[in-house]
Design a protein around this motif. Structure first.
Motif, mmCIF file in Angstrom:
data_model
loop_
_atom_site.group_PDB
_atom_site.id
_atom_site.type_symbol
_atom_site.label_atom_id
_atom_site.label_comp_id
_atom_site.label_asym_id
_atom_site.label_seq_id
_atom_site.Cartn_x
_atom_site.Cartn_y
_atom_site.Cartn_z
ATOM 1 N N LEU A 15 41.618 49.606 30.610
ATOM 2 C CA LEU A 15 41.129 49.763 31.974
ATOM 3 C C LEU A 15 40.639 48.567 31.805
ATOM 4 O O LEU A 15 41.049 47.547 32.857
ATOM 5 C CB LEU A 15 40.098 50.998 32.311
ATOM 6 N N ARG A 16 39.829 47.948 31.100
ATOM 7 C CA ARG A 16 39.127 46.536 31.345
ATOM 8 C C ARG A 16 39.877 45.077 31.908
ATOM 9 O O ARG A 16 40.367 44.467 31.923
ATOM 10 C CB ARG A 16 38.645 46.321 29.907
ATOM 11 N N SER A 17 41.668 45.768 30.726
ATOM 12 C CA SER A 17 42.705 44.443 30.478
ATOM 13 C C SER A 17 43.077 44.815 31.030
ATOM 14 O O SER A 17 43.486 43.715 32.277
ATOM 15 C CB SER A 17 43.321 45.129 29.435
ATOM 16 N N ALA A 18 43.694 45.812 31.902
ATOM 17 C CA ALA A 18 44.363 46.599 33.341
ATOM 18 C C ALA A 18 43.239 44.971 34.430
ATOM 19 O O ALA A 18 44.208 44.704 35.216
ATOM 20 C CB ALA A 18 44.885 47.576 33.384
ATOM 21 N N VAL A 19 42.788 46.077 34.772
ATOM 22 C CA VAL A 19 41.558 45.629 35.868
ATOM 23 C C VAL A 19 41.746 43.565 35.784
ATOM 24 O O VAL A 19 41.828 43.325 36.923
ATOM 25 C CB VAL A 19 40.280 46.096 35.581
ATOM 26 N N MET A 20 41.040 43.450 34.716
ATOM 27 C CA MET A 20 41.879 42.443 34.948
ATOM 28 C C MET A 20 42.211 40.959 35.122
ATOM 29 O O MET A 20 42.428 39.855 36.061
ATOM 30 C CB MET A 20 40.548 41.586 33.776
ATOM 31 N N ARG A 21 43.705 41.054 34.238
ATOM 32 C CA ARG A 21 44.465 40.664 34.404
ATOM 33 C C ARG A 21 45.140 41.358 36.252
ATOM 34 O O ARG A 21 45.938 40.345 37.390
ATOM 35 C CB ARG A 21 45.911 41.727 33.687
ATOM 36 N N LEU A 22 45.077 42.216 37.072
ATOM 37 C CA LEU A 22 45.209 42.752 37.791
ATOM 38 C C LEU A 22 43.976 41.694 39.005
ATOM 39 O O LEU A 22 44.279 41.167 40.129
ATOM 40 C CB LEU A 22 45.236 44.361 38.301
ATOM 41 N N SER A 23 42.918 41.578 39.338
ATOM 42 C CA SER A 23 41.970 40.729 39.634
ATOM 43 C C SER A 23 42.912 39.510 39.038
ATOM 44 O O SER A 23 42.387 38.919 41.059
ATOM 45 C CB SER A 23 41.090 40.924 39.250
ATOM 46 N N ARG A 24 42.312 38.907 38.940
ATOM 47 C CA ARG A 24 43.333 37.487 38.627
ATOM 48 C C ARG A 24 45.218 37.344 39.661
ATOM 49 O O ARG A 24 44.826 36.366 40.017
ATOM 50 C CB ARG A 24 43.867 36.747 37.176
ATOM 51 N N ARG A 25 45.753 38.411 38.993
ATOM 52 C CA ARG A 25 46.762 38.555 40.032
ATOM 53 C C ARG A 25 46.499 38.441 41.353
ATOM 54 O O ARG A 25 47.221 37.340 42.724
ATOM 55 C CB ARG A 25 47.915 39.421 39.543
ATOM 56 N N LEU A 26 45.584 39.244 41.946
ATOM 57 C CA LEU A 26 45.235 39.468 43.360
ATOM 58 C C LEU A 26 44.251 37.800 43.803
ATOM 59 O O LEU A 26 44.689 37.545 44.709
ATOM 60 C CB LEU A 26 44.467 40.394 43.785
ATOM 61 N N ARG A 27 43.547 37.546 43.052
ATOM 62 C CA ARG A 27 43.332 36.124 43.312
ATOM 63 C C ARG A 27 44.381 35.186 43.693
ATOM 64 O O ARG A 27 43.989 34.421 44.623
ATOM 65 C CB ARG A 27 42.066 36.403 42.245
ATOM 66 N N ASN A 28 45.070 34.695 43.126
ATOM 67 C CA ASN A 28 46.235 33.989 43.935
ATOM 68 C C ASN A 28 47.200 34.215 44.888
ATOM 69 O O ASN A 28 47.735 33.394 44.894
ATOM 70 C CB ASN A 28 47.168 34.046 42.253
ATOM 71 N N GLN A 29 46.616 35.993 45.309
ATOM 72 C CA GLN A 29 47.353 35.634 46.794
ATOM 73 C C GLN A 29 45.822 35.709 47.707
ATOM 74 O O GLN A 29 46.058 36.260 48.733
ATOM 75 C CB GLN A 29 47.609 37.214 46.779
ATOM 76 N N ARG A 30 46.219 34.059 47.769
ATOM 77 C CA ARG A 30 45.653 33.260 48.434
ATOM 78 C C ARG A 30 46.033 32.917 49.842
ATOM 79 O O ARG A 30 47.280 32.822 50.032
ATOM 80 C CB ARG A 30 44.933 32.615 48.229
#
Length: 144
Positions: A15-30
């Motif tokens: 869960l930690r790993s998936a949330v971090m990766r997804l969060s990083r990818r979402l932040r790139n949608q700027r």
């Protein structure tokens, strides 16, 4: 803290790993590339919580007051926040977001929602049902 089994510990790690990766990818949608993630977060906090003093913003964002003062100055220079006298204490100021900031936040949310919806389109019906059911739990975790 509850006692975790080995499989629970593995699930937490996944869960930690998936949330971090997804969060990083979402932040790139700027939408606005000139804003740092921290600046965007401060604007989001103002949108969610309303006007606040620099000290309140620093506490909410878990940064030191001098750092928040610099962030506010940068956002003010970009026309995204305004400082106004505190209604009860004229020695303090209250920071609020501008219409331009709200527009950027709305556009950014729309872009991120569209990107996430596109990803979710690749899920099976069962996976999508599980994700819909998990969303309130993830929201609760984010609030703890």
């Amino acid at each position: 803290m509850p006692e975790f089994s080995e499989s629970d510990a593995a699930a937490v790690s996944t869960l930690r790993s998936a949330v971090m990766r997804l969060s990083r990818r979402l932040r790139n949608q700027r939408v606005e590339e000139s804003l740092t993630p921290t600046e965007m977060q401060v604007l989001a906090t103002l949108a969610r919580c309303g006007s606040a003093s620099p000290g309140e913003l620093a506490r909410k964002e878990h940064v030191q007051p001098p750092s928040m003062t610099r962030i506010i100055a940068m956002l003010e220079e970009k026309g995204l926040v305004r400082r106004e006298p505190h209604p009860d204490d004229r020695r303090q100021v209250v920071v609020s977001s501008t219409e331009q900031a709200e527009s950027i936040l709305n556009q950014s949310r729309a872009k991120r929602d569209a990107w996430l919806a596109e990803l979710a389109g690749g899920l099976t019906e069962e996976e999508w049902a599980l994700l819909r059911a998990a969303a309130p739990v993830l929201e609760r975790l984010a609030q703890l």
